[in-house]
Design a protein around this motif. Structure first.
Motif, PDB file in Angstrom:
ATOM      1  N   TYR A  43       0.835  -1.203   0.000  1.00  0.00           N
ATOM      2  CA  TYR A  43       0.000   0.000   0.000  1.00  0.00           C
ATOM      3  C   TYR A  43       0.875   1.260   0.000  1.00  0.00           C
ATOM      4  CZ  TYR A  43      -3.204   3.612   1.567  1.00  0.00           C
ATOM      5  OH  TYR A  43      -3.923   4.777   1.661  1.00  0.00           O
ATOM      6  N   ASP A  44       1.855   1.302   0.882  1.00  0.00           N
ATOM      7  CA  ASP A  44       2.722   2.474   0.984  1.00  0.00           C
ATOM      8  C   ASP A  44       3.470   2.722  -0.327  1.00  0.00           C
ATOM      9  OD1 ASP A  44       1.901   2.937   3.585  1.00  0.00           O
ATOM     10  OD2 ASP A  44       3.648   1.962   4.488  1.00  0.00           O
ATOM     11  N   ARG A  45       3.885   1.663  -0.999  1.00  0.00           N
ATOM     12  CA  ARG A  45       4.558   1.826  -2.308  1.00  0.00           C
ATOM     13  C   ARG A  45       3.575   2.371  -3.341  1.00  0.00           C
ATOM     14  NH1 ARG A  45       8.713   1.344  -5.633  1.00  0.00           N
ATOM     15  NH2 ARG A  45       8.600   0.075  -7.517  1.00  0.00           N
ATOM     16  N   LEU A  46       2.339   1.890  -3.330  1.00  0.00           N
ATOM     17  CA  LEU A  46       1.342   2.346  -4.301  1.00  0.00           C
ATOM     18  C   LEU A  46       1.041   3.832  -4.172  1.00  0.00           C
ATOM     19  CD1 LEU A  46      -1.176  -0.634  -4.149  1.00  0.00           C
ATOM     20  CD2 LEU A  46       0.144   0.073  -6.176  1.00  0.00           C
ATOM     21  N   VAL A  47       0.962   4.338  -2.955  1.00  0.00           N
ATOM     22  CA  VAL A  47       0.554   5.740  -2.753  1.00  0.00           C
ATOM     23  C   VAL A  47       1.732   6.687  -2.534  1.00  0.00           C
ATOM     24  CG1 VAL A  47      -1.690   5.039  -1.834  1.00  0.00           C
ATOM     25  CG2 VAL A  47       0.177   5.539  -0.254  1.00  0.00           C
ATOM     26  N   GLY A  48       2.938   6.155  -2.409  1.00  0.00           N
ATOM     27  CA  GLY A  48       4.094   6.958  -2.028  1.00  0.00           C
ATOM     28  C   GLY A  48       4.431   8.112  -2.932  1.00  0.00           C
ATOM     29  N   ARG A  49       4.174   8.000  -4.226  1.00  0.00           N
ATOM     30  CA  ARG A  49       4.549   9.060  -5.174  1.00  0.00           C
ATOM     31  C   ARG A  49       3.398  10.004  -5.488  1.00  0.00           C
ATOM     32  NH1 ARG A  49       7.758   5.982  -9.994  1.00  0.00           N
ATOM     33  NH2 ARG A  49       9.340   4.981  -8.718  1.00  0.00           N
ATOM     34  N   LEU A  50       2.240   9.732  -4.961  1.00  0.00           N
ATOM     35  CA  LEU A  50       1.072  10.546  -5.294  1.00  0.00           C
ATOM     36  C   LEU A  50       1.063  11.822  -4.470  1.00  0.00           C
ATOM     37  CD1 LEU A  50      -1.585   7.696  -5.449  1.00  0.00           C
ATOM     38  CD2 LEU A  50      -0.254   8.682  -7.332  1.00  0.00           C
ATOM     39  N   GLY A  51       0.480  12.854  -5.038  1.00  0.00           N
ATOM     40  CA  GLY A  51       0.353  14.126  -4.327  1.00  0.00           C
ATOM     41  C   GLY A  51      -0.681  14.017  -3.231  1.00  0.00           C
ATOM     42  N   PRO A  52      -1.141  15.134  -2.731  1.00  0.00           N
ATOM     43  CA  PRO A  52      -2.155  15.081  -1.680  1.00  0.00           C
ATOM     44  C   PRO A  52      -3.392  14.339  -2.165  1.00  0.00           C
ATOM     45  CG  PRO A  52      -1.439  17.343  -2.096  1.00  0.00           C
ATOM     46  CD  PRO A  52      -0.807  16.485  -3.134  1.00  0.00           C
ATOM     47  N   LEU A  53      -3.791  13.344  -1.417  1.00  0.00           N
ATOM     48  CA  LEU A  53      -4.980  12.582  -1.768  1.00  0.00           C
ATOM     49  C   LEU A  53      -5.779  12.305  -0.512  1.00  0.00           C
ATOM     50  CD1 LEU A  53      -4.463   8.819  -2.388  1.00  0.00           C
ATOM     51  CD2 LEU A  53      -2.616  10.174  -1.508  1.00  0.00           C
ATOM     52  N   HIS A  54      -7.033  11.949  -0.716  1.00  0.00           N
ATOM     53  CA  HIS A  54      -7.897  11.601   0.400  1.00  0.00           C
ATOM     54  C   HIS A  54      -7.946  10.081   0.492  1.00  0.00           C
ATOM     55  CE1 HIS A  54     -11.079  11.853   3.321  1.00  0.00           C
ATOM     56  NE2 HIS A  54     -11.777  10.992   2.609  1.00  0.00           N
ATOM     57  N   GLU A  55      -7.561   9.549   1.653  1.00  0.00           N
ATOM     58  CA  GLU A  55      -7.600   8.118   1.910  1.00  0.00           C
ATOM     59  C   GLU A  55      -8.849   7.839   2.744  1.00  0.00           C
ATOM     60  OE1 GLU A  55      -3.023   6.906   2.487  1.00  0.00           O
ATOM     61  OE2 GLU A  55      -3.689   8.634   3.674  1.00  0.00           O
ATOM     62  N   ASP A  56      -9.876   7.279   2.122  1.00  0.00           N
ATOM     63  CA  ASP A  56     -11.126   6.960   2.797  1.00  0.00           C
ATOM     64  C   ASP A  56     -11.028   5.512   3.282  1.00  0.00           C
ATOM     65  OD1 ASP A  56     -13.723   6.867   3.744  1.00  0.00           O
ATOM     66  OD2 ASP A  56     -14.661   6.885   1.758  1.00  0.00           O
ATOM     67  N   ALA A  57     -10.545   5.337   4.508  1.00  0.00           N
ATOM     68  CA  ALA A  57     -10.308   4.005   5.055  1.00  0.00           C
ATOM     69  C   ALA A  57     -11.549   3.503   5.782  1.00  0.00           C
ATOM     70  CB  ALA A  57      -9.119   4.035   6.020  1.00  0.00           C
ATOM     71  N   VAL A  58     -11.916   2.257   5.479  1.00  0.00           N
ATOM     72  CA  VAL A  58     -12.967   1.527   6.174  1.00  0.00           C
ATOM     73  C   VAL A  58     -12.410   0.132   6.445  1.00  0.00           C
ATOM     74  CG1 VAL A  58     -14.899   2.871   5.225  1.00  0.00           C
ATOM     75  CG2 VAL A  58     -14.079   0.880   3.983  1.00  0.00           C
TER      76      VAL A  58
END
Length: 132
Positions: A43-58
């Motif tokens: 997960y951390d590798r997938l989102v690591g390069r993205l700019g500000p994003l909203h993580e809607d965790a459930v």
């Protein structure tokens, strides 16, 4: 971007009164806690390069949103499932399904089991999905 917060479940959405299933949100850590640690690393590798994003965790996963939802990441028994929406269909050995979702967009299901599964092509597609 301004967001609407559902008064029942306290989750954020792009549009006021957006249709959704009201389930309580949680943290990304809580989503991944009952699963193998490698899932959180993926997960951390997938989102690591993205700019500000909203993580809607459930409890069932994390919905990634920029201007709109572009990816779902769901821990499963045998893999970490990535549903990634793109403006076209793409090919990759780890794609197990590709479904047209309207508006010329296609949802791609990747089944990931190792951090190394997240190659440069997948990271490029994540950035493309994020950019809309």
């Amino acid at each position: 971007m301004s967001r609407w917060t559902c008064p029942q479940c306290d989750r954020e959405f792009a549009r006021a009164r957006q249709s959704h299933v009201c389930v309580p949100g949680c943290t990304v850590d809580e989503t991944f806690a009952p699963h193998p640690p490698v899932y959180r690393e993926i997960y951390d590798r997938l989102v690591g390069r993205l700019g500000p994003l909203h993580e809607d965790a459930v409890r069932v996963g994390v919905f990634l949103k920029s201007e709109r939802k572009f990816a779902e990441i769901r821990p499963k028994a045998r893999s970490l499932n990535l549903w990634l929406e793109l403006p076209r269909q793409v090919e990759h050995p780890l794609i197990s399904r590709a479904l047209p979702i309207g508006g010329g967009r296609t949802a791609h299901l990747f089944k990931l089991t190792r951090v190394e599964d997240v190659d440069e092509q997948i990271l490029d597609w994540m950035a493309e999905g994020f950019d809309g």
